[in-house]
Design an enzyme around this catalytic site. Structure first.
Site, mmCIF file in Angstrom:
data_model
loop_
_atom_site.group_PDB
_atom_site.id
_atom_site.type_symbol
_atom_site.label_atom_id
_atom_site.label_comp_id
_atom_site.label_asym_id
_atom_site.label_seq_id
_atom_site.Cartn_x
_atom_site.Cartn_y
_atom_site.Cartn_z
ATOM 1 N N GLU A 28 -43.995 41.745 35.111
ATOM 2 C CA GLU A 28 -44.603 42.655 36.426
ATOM 3 C C GLU A 28 -45.160 41.448 37.109
ATOM 4 O O GLU A 28 -45.201 40.163 36.291
ATOM 5 C CB GLU A 28 -46.092 42.353 35.431
ATOM 6 C CG GLU A 28 -45.804 44.618 35.120
ATOM 7 C CD GLU A 28 -47.391 44.712 33.640
ATOM 8 O OE1 GLU A 28 -48.483 44.361 34.311
ATOM 9 O OE2 GLU A 28 -47.873 45.058 33.079
ATOM 10 N N ALA A 58 -46.156 48.693 33.360
ATOM 11 C CA ALA A 58 -45.412 49.899 31.585
ATOM 12 C C ALA A 58 -45.473 49.065 30.619
ATOM 13 O O ALA A 58 -44.413 48.362 30.710
ATOM 14 C CB ALA A 58 -44.202 50.676 32.158
ATOM 15 N N GLU A 59 -46.309 48.528 30.164
ATOM 16 C CA GLU A 59 -46.249 47.373 28.830
ATOM 17 C C GLU A 59 -45.334 48.023 27.989
ATOM 18 O O GLU A 59 -43.827 47.264 27.595
ATOM 19 C CB GLU A 59 -47.039 47.403 28.198
ATOM 20 C CG GLU A 59 -47.887 45.867 29.149
ATOM 21 C CD GLU A 59 -48.901 46.422 30.280
ATOM 22 O OE1 GLU A 59 -48.756 47.332 30.632
ATOM 23 O OE2 GLU A 59 -48.970 45.506 30.816
ATOM 24 N N GLN A 81 -48.402 40.044 31.788
ATOM 25 C CA GLN A 81 -48.903 39.045 32.478
ATOM 26 C C GLN A 81 -50.259 38.483 32.215
ATOM 27 O O GLN A 81 -50.916 36.701 32.119
ATOM 28 C CB GLN A 81 -49.815 40.150 33.539
ATOM 29 C CG GLN A 81 -50.148 39.325 34.743
ATOM 30 C CD GLN A 81 -49.946 40.826 36.196
ATOM 31 O OE1 GLN A 81 -50.570 40.469 36.264
ATOM 32 N NE2 GLN A 81 -48.505 40.195 36.700
ATOM 33 N N PHE A 82 -51.037 39.317 31.055
ATOM 34 C CA PHE A 82 -51.851 38.944 30.413
ATOM 35 C C PHE A 82 -51.936 39.104 28.735
ATOM 36 O O PHE A 82 -51.250 40.313 28.075
ATOM 37 C CB PHE A 82 -53.337 38.750 30.549
ATOM 38 C CG PHE A 82 -53.868 37.959 31.711
ATOM 39 C CD1 PHE A 82 -54.483 36.633 31.480
ATOM 40 C CD2 PHE A 82 -53.680 38.778 32.745
ATOM 41 C CE1 PHE A 82 -54.953 36.106 32.731
ATOM 42 C CE2 PHE A 82 -54.497 37.748 33.936
ATOM 43 C CZ PHE A 82 -55.225 36.693 33.804
ATOM 44 N N PHE A 85 -52.751 42.274 27.442
ATOM 45 C CA PHE A 85 -52.245 43.940 27.654
ATOM 46 C C PHE A 85 -51.670 44.443 26.711
ATOM 47 O O PHE A 85 -50.578 45.186 27.033
ATOM 48 C CB PHE A 85 -51.938 43.316 28.574
ATOM 49 C CG PHE A 85 -52.607 44.131 30.732
ATOM 50 C CD1 PHE A 85 -53.248 44.562 30.883
ATOM 51 C CD2 PHE A 85 -53.029 42.952 30.035
ATOM 52 C CE1 PHE A 85 -54.510 44.432 31.707
ATOM 53 C CE2 PHE A 85 -54.471 42.133 31.610
ATOM 54 C CZ PHE A 85 -54.801 43.237 32.382
ATOM 55 N N ILE A 86 -50.871 43.310 25.744
ATOM 56 C CA ILE A 86 -50.322 43.299 24.653
ATOM 57 C C ILE A 86 -50.025 44.825 24.080
ATOM 58 O O ILE A 86 -49.012 45.276 23.220
ATOM 59 C CB ILE A 86 -49.705 42.463 23.530
ATOM 60 C CG1 ILE A 86 -48.988 41.995 23.456
ATOM 61 C CG2 ILE A 86 -51.079 42.148 23.094
ATOM 62 C CD1 ILE A 86 -48.469 41.350 22.611
ATOM 63 N N HIS A 126 -59.186 39.128 29.163
ATOM 64 C CA HIS A 126 -58.319 38.486 30.136
ATOM 65 C C HIS A 126 -58.355 36.604 29.013
ATOM 66 O O HIS A 126 -58.050 35.893 29.654
ATOM 67 C CB HIS A 126 -58.271 37.310 31.765
ATOM 68 C CG HIS A 126 -58.702 38.939 32.605
ATOM 69 N ND1 HIS A 126 -59.145 40.205 32.378
ATOM 70 C CD2 HIS A 126 -56.624 39.011 33.338
ATOM 71 C CE1 HIS A 126 -58.763 40.594 33.455
ATOM 72 N NE2 HIS A 126 -57.158 40.176 33.912
#
Lengths: 323, 436, 436
Positions: A28, A58-59, A81-82, A85-86, A126
């Protein structure tokens, strides 16, 4: 060449893309914007939109697409991105990617990378260190570098590896540390720990940002006549069992230090390895220093309280030395 | 050989099934996959096909019977094989399977434990670590002989290494045997044991003691051995003084060129009380008590490299300003190493301030040859019950300090010490003197 | 297998008009209403509603049941003539469908004879969709089956014994016992990605396969399937949207088989037809009768062609009925009986047989009998192979978790990507920090 931790990673990916046309990036905001932390800044100008792909938010799709591309012999590097979010892509990683080689013999040479870790007041979504979610997934390699040299050498090794590698970059270190990075091509082997400081009295087993915490503590403890050895694991899965056993056999006392929550954390696993490999070499209990068993709180005093600190290491080292 | 007919597992969680109907009788011909019997389970009812073609030889489980999955419910004599009588011969016992090399490896005996001296059973008494026990095994040492210096008397690696290093080389001198060991150790080990006289071979750096550190070490141990230490602690409402200091701080420094600190308040309050209770300002000398005429106030000063106690002479004769000046002067000279020998001699009472780093209170060791030492704890804000003139109680936020008195019970009784401290407390809480 | 040489230039992402769902030239009318069309190739449009109703049993106890409403006596529609298939191809597809069904019958028997580990999943009633869809792929194209697409595996060149051995957890199964059912793959020869049990995750993976191939200069079709239940997952949306945005050659069959385990489609989604979702993704969507092999093939063929031309993904909704329970343990007693009766008349194999033998007369009755017999012989041999394969050794559970020691060479399957490089060189950045 003195590079920041972030520049070292950036240079590592750049060089691999330059060297190998099967390497490409997706994630992203990694294209024209260059990524939230600017790790891929300038990449789209050099390598084009075909190889530096801005994706929808959309991970699961990012990981799925990276895996699919890897099946055709590509080496995708997907950015989160962080790393918090995985979790959105957990099924894709755990049930699809990690099991594929064991179940049906398909290698998945892909890299999932992104910033993790606290000390930057990022709040509960985060600041996490979710590496343990993946340490418990056979089939994945989990890498957590502490220095610019290792960060570059390990990202290159991860891209060249034939297995899915999850690469946790510590965002606190991104621009806060600089280190010597050679100009010539090199890799750091995955699965090999490194002695960050030689010492005689007791060992700190740790990795990522905590290596620097341990090094600071070592300077203070030097004045007490306590000589710390610091083992930087660099890779948390697979673990370097031999290096862990060796340092315990040398100093006979050990503290395991990590940023993520204590319960179910890596320290428990390492303590078990020490029991298995070096029980007769222990001259004191195995000590854990870790984050609290809570989410990472937002407000600076709370976050400070949550995270392991230099004084925690100093205190525990003194206690263990006297044991 | 006949083919077994089994109860199938109709679903992952299913453990048993009931035969509801046999569709063939023994002796009937059956084709493979031809319906043979019907079953009912928790999940599903099903028609079960024959596993092989031949003659249904035997029905072992009758209709209406429930059996576990994989139970043999009947047999089929397969094509080309004569249907044998139902009673099959007993199966031959399975031939013994030779152990595979892998299994042999697993079963390999563990190496016998290293020989240990007969006394090793008593090692359980000695607290140690896996490493120390291993070293003891390897060197044939009984841990009951090894003095432990770790937490709670635990035997550390260093202890056992020193012990092994010195074993047999220094016998009979400087003996150190714990009382318990005297009676429990076996005769062979009962001889007085040498204390390690040379440093351990490897752990740690060897740094010689500084002169100051050696003196502190001697004095502290000496004091502990000399005086019968007792401590009492008083909570003092310090609000009045905190306010007073806040009010005068600026002006005081302007007028006198010295910072206004809390120390002179404590010293002054102590001086007044010492004048009232001279035994606190005395020294035990042999069979006599030496009451000092002067109050020479020791002021403990923490230094980066240790600790020193310069002495404010004739503190009883000094007014508040004089106390403040004297204290400031001694402190500065201590930190800049400009004290003269006479500056650190002749104290009769000492004040120390462990609270400067936040300790609530300390339990100080008496500065010999004094008989008492007052410790000043940290000043904190706390809720306190206040009783006003009308006797009404209320809770208020007050500045509070905890004062301790360490005193030598050989000379000073508890009642005296307490009355002394009560007076110090009163002096502080009702402070009326000018601060200049 | 249909072989065409579709030469096309690869296309990249970006710069495309939005909303490709409709090729119609509908112009906005005065009220700015938008119109989209979803081509529907079916020759009948069954319109049923399944709803929950409370029934009383003989004892007066209330039970919640499903009931179905709608015209359940409609005549069976004919097979639609294919625009693309010739006689030989139709007979080939028919044979694959027979093989598919007979393999599953054999599996059911093996299961009931206790030779299968776990459960068996059936594609009964869905053979036309599995076989005719896979038949539309070129050899280089990729596909990924779901659990009921066991016919697709046969069409793509896997032996029936492969699937049987998977179910029987045999040492010679494609996963060597490590997984069962259709959970296996082959990236070397047959370009199949193994499914996992979690639904929807294959969709982005197949998009990624197309992305990887495109970077190597090839526009491939990548086909996979999702049920009306599975399409409820979030990753389905993520995957289709990713393929749409990147214009990747995904051919997605949405197999609307009316029941997701025990849940009717009324409780999965609210729109009339799942093909309408294509409008939201901005891709073409069509509806076919999933029991009509010709309709399935034609839609698949056109979608595969679009993919080869680099025109992006297509969503094909195939309407049909799952004619057994979720798996063998499930008797599907929750399904209203009239639904089974309605769809039983639309059995894909019986109708295709009638079409080929009686309507088109492409097969004589005798040829048909011979063809069925040849399929049975083939399945019999496959069954023997599968049954005779040994079980894996316990130790074979170990190893292979990682790709190591040169077990695979990673190289681009379709040749090294041709990369263009910009003129910019590596510059160190001191760019903004996201979080300070």
């Amino acid at each position: 060449m003195q590079l920041t931790y972030l520049e070292a990673i950036r240079q590592g990916i750049w060089e691999e893309m330059d060297r190998d046309p099967t390497v490409f990036c997706l994630g992203e905001d990694i294209g024209i914007y260059g990524g939230a932390f600017k790790v891929t800044d300038g990449f789209i100008d050099r390598f084009g939109a075909e190889r530096v792909i801005d994706t929808p938010i959309a991970e699961s799709a990012i990981v799925g697409a990276a895996f699919g591309a890897s099946l055709t012999g590509m080496r995708p590097v997907a950015e989160f991105q962080f790393m918090d979010f995985i979790g959105c892509a957990f099924n894709q990683i755990s049930n699809m990617v990690a099991k594929t080689h064991y179940l049906w013999g398909a290698p998945a040479p892909l890299v999932l990378r992104g910033p993790s870790g606290g000390y930057v007041h990022g709040g509960p979504f985060h600041s996490q260190n979710p590496e343990m979610w993946f340490v418990h997934n056979p089939g994945l390699k989990v890498i957590c570098p502490a220095t610019p040299y290792d960060a570059k050498g390990l990202i290159k090794a991860a891209i060249r590896d034939n297995n899915p590698c999850i690469f946790f970059e510590h965002k606190y270190l991104y621009r806060r540390i600089k280190g010597e990075v050679p100009a010539e091509d090199y890799v750091v082997p995955i699965g090999k720990a490194n002695i960050a400081r030689e010492g005689r009295d007791l060992s700190i087993i740790t990795y990522a940002a905590m290596v620097h915490t341990a090094l600071e503590a070592a300077e203070i403890l030097k004045n007490d006549g306590i000589d710390l050895e610091i083992l930087d694991l660099r890779t948390v899965s697979p673990l370097d069992r031999e290096a862990i056993a060796q340092t315990v056999k040398k100093t006979n006392k050990v503290i395991i230090l990590h940023e993520h929550s204590r319960t179910g954390g890596l320290a428990g696993e390492i303590a078990a390895i020490i029991n298995e490999e070096a029980f007769d070499d222990l001259d004191g209990p195995v000590v854990r220093i870790a984050g609290l068993d809570s989410p990472v709180p937002f407000s600076p005093p709370q976050e400070h309280h949550y995270l392991p600190k230099v004084e925690d290491v100093v205190r525990e080292a003194r206690r263990l030395k006297a044991y | 050989m006949p083919t077994d007919i089994i109860m199938p597992q109709m679903g992952e969680s299913i453990v048993e099934g009931t035969i509801t109907k046999w569709l063939k009788k023994p002796g009937d011909k059956v084709q493979r996959d031809e319906p043979l019997f019907e079953i009912s389970t928790d999940k599903v009812d099903a028609e079960i096909p024959a596993p092989a073609s031949g003659i249904l030889q035997e029905i072992k489980v009758t209709e209406g019977t429930t059996v576990g999955v994989n139970t043999v419910v009947g047999t089929i004599a397969v094509d080309g094989e004569a249907a044998k009588p139902a009673a099959a011969p007993a199966k031959p016992a399975p031939a013994p399977v030779p152990a595979s090399p892998k299994e042999e490896k697993k079963a390999a005996p563990v190496p016998p434990p290293a020989a240990v001296p007969a006394a090793h059973e008593e090692d359980e008494e000695a607290r140690s670590s896996p490493l120390v026990r291993k070293i003891a095994r390897e060197h044939g040492v009984s841990l009951s002989q090894v003095p432990g210096t770790g937490l709670g008397g635990r035997i550390t690696k260093q202890d056992i290494m020193s012990f092994i290093e010195n074993q047999g080389s220094h016998v009979g001198t400087d003996a150190f045997v714990r009382p318990a060991e005297r009676s429990e150790a076996p005769p062979a080990a009962a001889a007085p044991l040498p204390r390690p006289a040379t440093p351990a071979p490897y752990p740690g750096d060897l740094v010689p003691l500084t002169n100051m550190r050696r003196i502190i070490a001697q004095r502290m141990i000496e004091s502990r051995r000399t005086s019968a230490h007792v401590h009492c602690m008083y909570e003092v409402d310090f609000t009045r003084i905190v306010n007073l200091r806040a009010k005068h701080k600026g002006g005081f420094e302007q007028r006198h060129g010295a910072r206004l600190t809390f120390m002179p308040f404590f010293v002054r309050a102590a001086v007044i009380a010492l004048q009232q209770w001279p035994i606190i300002n005395a020294t035990l000398e042999g069979d006599n008590i030496h009451y000092h005429r002067q109050i020479n106030m020791g002021i403990a000063v923490a230094l980066d490299w240790g600790l020193i106690v310069p002495v404010l002479k004739n503190a009883g004769d000094l007014n508040f300003l004089g106390l403040q000046r004297g204290i400031t002067d001694l402190g500065e000279r201590a930190r800049t190493k400009k004290l003269k020998p006479e500056d650190v001699e002749g104290s009769t009472f000492t004040v120390t301030n462990p609270g400067q780093f936040g300790a609530v209170f300390g339990l100080p060791i008496i500065n010999q040859p004094n008989s008492a030492i007052m410790g000043v704890g940290g000043i904190t804000k706390q809720p306190m019950v206040i009783t006003d003139k009308d006797g009404t109680d209320s809770i208020a936020i007050r500045s509070v300090v905890h004062l301790t008195l360490g005193y030598d019970h050989r000379l000073i009784d508890g009642a005296v010490a307490d009355q002394f401290m009560a007076l110090v407390k009163k002096n502080l809480e009702t402070w009326t003197e000018e601060v200049g | 297998m249909g072989i065409r040489k579709a030469k096309s230039k690869p296309t990249s992402n970006g710069n495309r008009p939005r909303n490709g769902a409709s090729s119609s030239k509908a112009k906005p009318n005065a009220t700015n209403l938008r119109t989209y069309s979803i081509p529907d190739y079916r020759l009948e449009h069954p319109n049923f509603t399944v709803r929950q109703r409370i029934e009383k049993d003989r004892l007066g106890h209330e039970h919640v049941r499903y009931e179905v409403e709608g015209d359940l006596n409609a005549p069976v529609p004919p097979i639609r003539d294919s625009k693309y298939l010739d006689k030989k191809q139709c007979i080939e597809i028919y044979r694959w469908m027979l093989l598919n069904r007979k393999m599953e019958v054999a599996l059911e028997n093996l299961y009931k004879q206790g030779k299968v580990v776990g459960g068996v999943y059936f594609g009964l009633g869905q053979e036309a969709c599995s076989c005719a869809s896979a038949y539309a792929l070129d050899e280089d194209d990729w596909f990924a089956p779901m659990i009921r697409n066991q016919g697709s595996l046969l069409v793509r060149g896997f032996a029936a014994s492969d699937t049987m051995m998977q179910y029987m957890a045999k040492a010679d199964s494609p996963t060597k016992g490590r997984d069962g059912t259709s959970h296996f793959g082959d990236i070397e020869r047959r370009n199949m990605v193994s499914p996992i049990s979690m639904l929807g995750d294959l969709i982005p993976v197949m998009a990624g396969v197309a992305l990887g191939a495109r970077l190597q200069g090839r526009n491939l079709a990548v086909m996979t399937y999702i049920g009306d239940g599975g399409q409820s997952t979030g990753v389905t949306y993520e995957g289709i949207n990713f393929a749409a945005v990147q214009n990747l050659g995904l051919v997605l069959f949405v197999e609307s088989n009316l029941w997701a385990y025990s849940t009717p489609s009324e409780l999965q989604y609210r729109c009339k037809d799942l093909a309408e979702r294509a409008i939201g993704y901005g891709i073409p969507g069509v509806i076919v009768d999933g029991t009509d092999a010709c309709q399935v093939y034609d839609a698949a063929h056109e979608a595969v062609d679009r993919a080869h031309r680099g025109e992006g993904p297509t969503l094909i909704e195939a309407k049909m009925m799952r004619m057994k329970g979720h798996a063998i343990h499930d008797a599907a007693s929750y399904v209203p009986k009239p639904m089974f009766e309605f769809w039983k008349k639309r059995d894909p194999i019986a109708r295709f047989e009638n079409y080929l033998v009686r309507e088109k007369k492409w097969l004589t009755a005798k040829e048909n009998e011979e063809l069925i017999a040849s399929v049975e012989t083939e399945i019999e041999a496959e069954r023997e192979t599968a049954v005779n394969s040994p079980m894996p050794t316990p130790e074979s559970a170990e190893g292979g978790v990682y790709c190591e020691d040169g077990c695979h060479e990673i190289k681009p399957k379709y040749g090294a990507p041709k990369v263009k490089k910009g003129t910019s060189t590596f510059k160190q950045t001191e760019a903004a920090v996201h979080l300070r």
